[in-house]
Every structure is written in C-alpha cells, then in structure tokens.
Design a protein around this motif. Structure first.
Motif, PDB file in Angstrom:
ATOM      1  N   GLY A  12       0.833  -1.199   0.000  1.00  0.00           N
ATOM      2  CA  GLY A  12       0.000   0.000   0.000  1.00  0.00           C
ATOM      3  C   GLY A  12       0.864   1.243   0.000  1.00  0.00           C
ATOM      4  O   GLY A  12       2.084   1.170   0.080  1.00  0.00           O
ATOM      5  N   PRO A  16       0.495   5.681   7.623  1.00  0.00           N
ATOM      6  CA  PRO A  16      -0.254   4.591   8.265  1.00  0.00           C
ATOM      7  C   PRO A  16      -1.712   4.928   8.575  1.00  0.00           C
ATOM      8  O   PRO A  16      -2.577   4.055   8.458  1.00  0.00           O
ATOM      9  N   ARG A  19      -3.902   4.906   4.908  1.00  0.00           N
ATOM     10  CA  ARG A  19      -3.216   4.012   3.993  1.00  0.00           C
ATOM     11  C   ARG A  19      -4.168   3.510   2.920  1.00  0.00           C
ATOM     12  O   ARG A  19      -5.320   3.177   3.189  1.00  0.00           O
ATOM     13  N   ASP A  21      -4.463   0.555   0.307  1.00  0.00           N
ATOM     14  CA  ASP A  21      -3.889  -0.713  -0.137  1.00  0.00           C
ATOM     15  C   ASP A  21      -4.057  -0.836  -1.633  1.00  0.00           C
ATOM     16  O   ASP A  21      -5.160  -0.681  -2.164  1.00  0.00           O
ATOM     17  N   ASP A  60       4.680  -5.062   1.619  1.00  0.00           N
ATOM     18  CA  ASP A  60       4.518  -4.725   3.046  1.00  0.00           C
ATOM     19  C   ASP A  60       4.414  -6.004   3.859  1.00  0.00           C
ATOM     20  O   ASP A  60       5.047  -6.146   4.895  1.00  0.00           O
TER      21      ASP A  60
END
Lengths: 281, 542
Positions: A12, A16, A19, A21, A60
């Motif tokens: 993504g 944070p 975010r 994706d 990730d």
C-alpha cells in the motif's frame, strides 16, 4: 513447491493513518516454463505487481519467492521488460543491449559479447538498426530492442509489463507472434501483464484476472487449453477460443459492473426548502 | 546517381548548419542547390534581408545621432570612427611586429634594412615638411579669416567695455556724493541704498552684454576650418609614419640587440686585453672590476627580448586564455559537486545555503578577496614555481601569466561556477526513473551507474549550464581585468578611458564589439557541444 510464488502479498501507499492498499493478499504460483497472463483494468495495480515480482519494490506483508528463495532486490534472473521501453537514449541499439549483456556476463570476450548481442538483435529482426539510437526508431522497434535486451540477459523468468500496450494494433500482432515464437524456441517462464483479453488468450497458458483496485487481488483463473501453435487467422473460428475469450471478458466486465453497483453513491441530504408564496397574502 | 550524391552533400551541410545554430542560412544553402527558389527567396527576404536592413538602419541612426551629442571626451564616435580605430589598432600591431624583427636583425641584413629605412625616412621627411608648410599656410588662412570676422566684433567689444567702465566710474562718483549728502543729513538713507542697488543691476546687465559679445568671438574662433582640418589630418598621418620610421632606425642602430651586444663584447675584449697587459696590482684590480661588469652586461643583453607594446590582438588572446582558465576551474568544481548534489539530498541541503548566499555576490568583491587570499600563495611571483613553469611553456609564456591573471581567472571561476553547478545538480536529480530502474535491474554498481546512466542522462543539462557559465565568465572577465589591471580587453578599455586620446572613445566602442563578437562565438561553440551531447533530438535554444 512451485517455481515462482507470490504468498499473500500486500502493498500500500501513504501514511499509516490514511493508507491505501493497492494489492491485498495476492497469491499466485507459476510453474516452470509456464506462460501466465495477468489481466486487469488500468489502475488496478498491475504495474505495482510487476515491480514486486521484479524486486523493484518490497511487499509490506507476504513474500515473493523464486525456487523458494525470497526476492529482495532486482537482478538479471528476473528479466523485466517495461511498458515504456526504458532504453537509454544516448546509446545505440547495440550499446543498450551490450550494457546489459556485459553486466550479466562479464566473463564474455569482446567478440563473444558482440556475437551474443547480435544474436538477440537478429532474433527480434532488428539487425539493420544495430547502430541506430532509440530516438531514430519507431515505437514497435523500440519495444523489440527492449525485448532483445531482456532476452539477452537470459533471465530465468521473463516479466512483461504491458509490453505491447503502447503499440498500434498491427505492430502489436507482429510482436505478439514474435514473442510466442521466441518463447517456443527458447522455453522459459513468462509472466505477462496485459489489458487485452485477445492477447492474453492468444498467448498464455493461464489467464489470471486482477480484481479492481484499491485492495486488488487475484481472482479465479482461466486455463487456456488451446493447442499450440495457435493460428491467429483461424482463432476467431475456434469455438473454444471464443468461449474462453467471452468468459474472461464477461468476468472482467461483470467485475466492473459489480464494482459500480456496490459502490455507495455519495448522496448528500438537502434541506427541504420550498419557495414562499407571496401572492397568497 | 549524381543527383543523390549532391543530395547527400546538401543534407550534410544542412545538418551542419542546424547543429551550429545558423539555421538562418538554411534557405541560402537550399537556394544554392536550386531547391524551390521561390520559397527560399521568400525566406531569405524575411529572415536575412529584413534583419540586415534593420541593422543598417540602426547603424545609420547611430552615425546620425552620434555627432549631435557633445561629451567631455569629445564627440560620440560614429561607426566610421570605430571602424577607423580598428585599422589604427591593426597598424599598431603590425608596427610592433616589424619593430621586434628589426630589434633582432644582425649583420648584413641589418645594414641592408637600415639603408632601406633610411631612404624611406628621408623621402618621408621631405613630404612631412611639405605638409607642415601647408598646415602653416592653412593656419594662417584661418587666422586671417577669423581676424576679418572678429575685428569689428572685438572693436565693438573694446568700445563697449570702455564706455561701460566710464559709466561705472560715474555711478561710483554719484554714490560717493550721495553718501556725503547722507552724512550731512541732506537726504534720506533710502536714497543711497536705492542708488547702490541700481548700480548693481546696471553693472549686471552691462557685464552680460559684454559676455555675450565675447562668446560670439569665441564661437568664431572655435569654428572649424575644413581645409585646415584636412591638411592637419594628412600631416598627422604622415608625421606618425615618420615617427615610426624614426623608431625603426633606432631599433636598427643604437637600440638593436646585436649592435649593443657587439659593443658590449668589444668593450669586454678591450678590458680583457688591458687586463693581460696590466702593470700594477692597482690597475689590474680596476680593470678586472670593469671586465666583470662588462661581462655581466653581455649576459644581461643576451637574454633580452623585444619589449613589445601591448596590442589589441595580444589583449584579446590573453582575455580568451584567462576566461578558459577560469571556466575550466569552474567546471572542474561545478560538475563533481553538482553530481553529488543531484545524487544526495542531504548534500544538496548542505550546499543550498552556500549556493544561495554566494551566487549573487558581485565579481568585484570576489576579485578583491582573491587578490588578498590567493595573493598570499605567491608573495614573490617572479620566483614562484607556478609562474616559472608557466613561463617556460611555449605558447603560454608569450601570454605572460602573472598574479593579476590568476586573480581574474579565479573571479571568473567563482562567478561561473554557479550556473554549471545548479544545472548539473538538476540534470542528475531529474534522471528518468525508468533509467534508474534499468540500472537496478542490471544491478549496476555505483560507478557504473554514475558513468553509464547518471552522467550521460545529465549531460545535456550539464552542458546547458556550462554554456551559461562561459557566458557569465566572459562578462565578468572584462570587469575583473579592468579592476585587477590584468592585461586583456578589460584593461585595454580601462587604459583607454584613463589616457583620453582622440581615439579613446572609438576604441572603447570597438572593444564593445570585440567582446560581443567573441562572446557570440564562445556561445556558439557551447551550443554545438551541447547539441552533440543531447540525445533527445532537440536542439538547444539559440
């Protein structure tokens, strides 16, 4: 264990707390010498997927494995062919390929290097343009140089990132045939990303659709069981081809409609205001 | 077949024209090859003929306006004057070359040359005398003409002056009487002050009248008498030639290197002979001392060269040399630092304040700083290894490298470094991400990545920066030379401004063109280089 594996890969962008994706829980396994096409709408994260496979980006979560080894950085065993050619404009066709070959096979002598480069240029039928620069070539020719460069590195896996989408239909057909011919001559694992159902059906052993982004993932795959070599001229009369093509198209279009339907319309409730009637008074 | 060969040549030439940025001449070439004459004529008229007419109009406007503006350094020179000063400077250079030849001649050749020049000198002397006589006659004519016009004026002036003087005295006398009257109480004090005021006013009016008359006379005197002007001009140019022949005679005779050497050697031989025959110790000592001194003077003479006056060609050569020294110093620093800036954001962040603060600093300030700072490295330039080495290299020794040149070059470098640095950094930083991906896929090492991907892709911008740098450097150099007295075009202009001869103003404007034309060619050179390294097929802007 499969040859090339994507194991629950997610990636993504953004901070944070906000975010987005792009890819979520993508899993795929490819056997050796298989030709797999990944098909998806533009913007669905196809190129990101390719970057992950090539090792240009790191996932990730999840892993990309080849022979069971996790890929952490790009390298010549993963031959990627970019959508926009990525040729170095200050080098000639020969120079572009030579740079790559020299890097992968540093032990080659000068003569052997030259022969190696010329062999692959010959393979994409560009020998007359050996001393030309990319700016002097047409789009199709550039993509051939890019293909020759990728092949000349003798990668174990060929990653084709929408290799033909920037080309006109005729050039595209010629190059499709060329890629298939080369693949048949010199078998290796190919993963091709495309947005063209015909192309995928014509070329691949397997078609894997990518669902709409964000949080795209791979959907149920379609196996292409047509015999090779596939004859482009007669394919449209082949019921199996037509059936498969329709199935994939319907799936893709259906996915699009589904997405549209499931999308919640952003409705804003307006206050119930009516004009006042002054004439009555 | 022949047709195609011709075409090949044509296209090669067209490409060359395009590369050098002289696309204006494209239609001329095409016309020469007989391609679509009508279209080419149209282009020639539009892009060559009309601009030429425009430039000619500007020149005409200049030559028309210039004489109307009187300055304290004389009239503003017309284009013709400037052109004349070109030929004057050219003559100076030629003469210096001849003199330096004369200086070194020896033996029979010298004798032959001497008699030849002597004959020329004698012939010219007669001519000069004749011209001088003409000038004198013309001067007399002018004086007579002036006298004829001025005589009545000055008669009137004298008459008026004595009349006014008398009137003034009379008024003074009246005022004196009035003051006595006032003292005796016969009149009011107002009357006396009024009389004094009136006297003042009348005197002013009278003085003004006299001044007007006087300036009328001056005006007549200052008027040019054309025959005299022409005669003087002829005389001046001949007298100048005569003077030159006179100096040549000197250099062929008394000041000739070999003549002086022979003299010194024969003196030395004489002393040596005397010394051998010396009878007393005292004599021997005296003669030996003389002999040693004579020997020294022979040594000194042997190493002597002709001390040429600086010519415009020498100054131009030296300026170009200096600008390239400065330019290469700048490039030597700017390219590596620029690449580092482009590669590393932290380094860029470190350099940004330095670049931003020092970039706008005036070259004059840099020159002063370099004179102090760099000057400290060679307290004694005569013996410093740098200058000794440079002085022993054939071409460079003729340019006479000195600390002033180094200071000017450093100033050029300091001002030229910024555009190259900033452009290089930009070029490196804006590398196409696709090319970076290629480098990553190929797993190129740092140096390979630098030399095979980063630098080639940044080259067009690097050269664009270098082009600006050279332009800035050339502009800065002239000021730096003027200020640091480093021989070159800048010093030439400054000297001209200081010495104020009749040619001064024209010379300054001539240098303006010289600097401009050289700057133009330097720029063209950089454009060609820039085009040779650019791979995208686009040319640099002209």
């Amino acid at each position: 264990m499969a040859y090339l594996e994507l194991d629950n890969v997610s990636i993504g962008f953004g901070p944070p707390d906000n975010r987005v994706d792009v890819l979520k829980d993508v899993s795929l396994s490819v056997e050796e010498n298989e030709f797999v096409a990944i098909i998806g709408f533009s913007g669905s994260g196809k190129s990101t997927l390719m970057s992950l496979l090539a090792g240009l980006q790191k996932p990730d979560t999840g892993e990309v494995r080849i022979h069971g080894n996790v890929i952490t950085e790009p390298g010549p065993q993963l031959g990627i062919m970019f959508q926009n050619y990525s040729l170095l404009p200050w080098l000639t066709v020969f120079g572009n390929i030579e740079l790559a070959v020299h890097q992968v096979f540093p032990e080659l002598s000068k003569a052997a290097l030259k022969e190696h480069v010329e062999h692959y240029v010959e393979m994409v039928s560009l020998t007359p343009a050996l001393a030309k620069r990319p700016s002097e070539l047409s789009g199709g020719m550039r993509q051939r140089v890019s293909l020759a460069r990728t092949l000349a590195m003798r990668p174990e896996i060929l990653l084709l990132d929408e290799p033909l989408s920037a080309l006109d239909a005729l050039t595209r057909a010629v190059l499709q045939d060329e890629i298939i011919r080369i693949w048949e001559e010199d078998k290796r694992t190919v993963l091709m990303i495309t947005n063209d159902v015909d192309e995928a059906t014509l070329m691949a052993d397997r078609i894997v659709p990518l669902t709409l982004g964000p949080s795209a993932t791979l959907a149920e795959e379609f196996a292409v069981t047509l015999d090779r070599p596939r004859d482009r001229a007669n394919l449209n009369k082949n019921p199996e081809f037509m059936k498969l093509k329709n199935a994939v198209t319907q799936f893709m279009v259906g996915m699009n409609t589904e997405a549209r339907e499931t999308k919640v319309a952003p409705t804003i409730s307006m206050p119930d205001v009516k004009p006042m009637d002054f004439s009555a008074a | 077949m022949t047709e195609s060969k011709k075409d090949v040549i044509k296209f090669k030439m067209l490409k060359a024209i395009d590369l050098s940025g002289f696309t204006v001449f494209d239609p001329v070439l095409r016309l020469a090859f007989g391609e679509d004459p009508k279209k080419q004529f149209g282009s020639i008229v539009k892009y060559i003929f009309i601009p030429i007419v425009f430039v000619l109009t500007c020149l005409w406007l200049w030559s028309w306006i210039a004489p109307h503006h009187k300055t304290k350094s004389g009239e503003v020179p017309t284009p013709r004057d400037v052109l004349n000063s070109v030929s004057v400077n050219d003559t100076i250079a030629d003469r210096e070359a001849i003199k330096s030849q004369d200086f070194l001649l020896s033996g029979e050749k010298r004798q032959a040359r001497l008699s030849e020049v002597k004959a020329q000198h004698a012939a010219l002397k007669a001519e000069v005398d004749r011209l001088q006589a003409i000038v004198q006659t013309r001067e007399k004519e002018k004086a007579d003409r002036e006298a004829a016009i001025i005589a009545p004026l000055s008669e009137r002036y004298e008459a008026l002056r004595s009349e006014y003087r008398e009137a003034g005295k009379e008024r003074d006398r009246l005022i004196a009487e009035l003051s006595e009257d006032l003292a005796a109480g016969r009149i009011q004090k107002m009357e006396l002050t009024a009389a004094i005021r009136e006297d003042g006013e009348i005197s002013d009016v009278e003085r003004e009248e006299l001044n007007a008359l006087k300036s009328e006379i001056d005006e007549v005197r200052s008027q040019k008498y054309r025959p005299l002007e022409i005669a003087r001009k002829e005389y001046d140019s001949m007298a100048d030639k005569l003077f030159f022949l006179g100096t040549r005679l000197e250099f062929l005779e008394d000041r000739n290197l070999n003549v002086r050497l022979d003299e010194a050697r024969s003196r030395l031989d004489g002393y040596m002979a005397d010394l051998a025959a010396a009878e007393s110790a005292k004599d021997a000592l005296r003669l030996a001392k003389r002999a040693v001194r004579a020997e020294e003077s022979v040594d000194r003479l042997e190493g002597q060269e002709y001390a040429s006056a600086v010519t415009i060609y020498h100054q131009t050569k030296r300026s170009i040399f200096t600008v390239f020294i400065g330019f290469f110093m700048a490039a030597f620093v700017a390219i590596p630092v620029g690449i580092m800036c482009g590669l590393n954001k932290i380094f860029m962040a470190c350099m940004t304040p330095i670049i931003s603060v020092f970039k706008p600093v005036s070259p004059v300030v840099w020159l002063l700083i370099f004179q102090i700072v760099v000057g400290a490295f060679f307290p004694d330039p005569e013996t410093h290894p740098l200058f000794v080495t440079l002085g022993s290299i054939p071409f460079i020794s003729s340019l006479d490298v000195n600390p002033a040149l180094i200071f000017s070059a450093c100033t050029v470098a300091m001002c030229a470094v910024w555009p190259a640095l900033v452009n290089t950094a930009l070029g490196v930083a804006s590398i196409d991400p696709d090319h970076v991906n290629v480098a990553r896929v190929l797993r190129l090492g740092f140096w390979n990545r630098l030399f095979k991907i980063v630098i080639p892709s940044a080259l067009p911008l690097v050269f664009a920066g270098l082009r600006i740098s050279l332009g800035v450097g050339w502009m800065v150099l002239i000021a730096a030379e003027a200020l640091s007295s480093s021989d070159g075009l800048g010093k030439f202009v400054w000297d001209e401004y200081q010495n104020g001869s009749s040619l001064t103003f024209a010379n300054i404007i001539m240098v303006c063109f010289v600097v401009g034309i050289i700057g133009f060619f330097l720029d063209r050179m950089m454009i060609i280089l820039q085009r040779l390294v650019s791979f995208d097929g686009k040319g640099a802007s002209v």
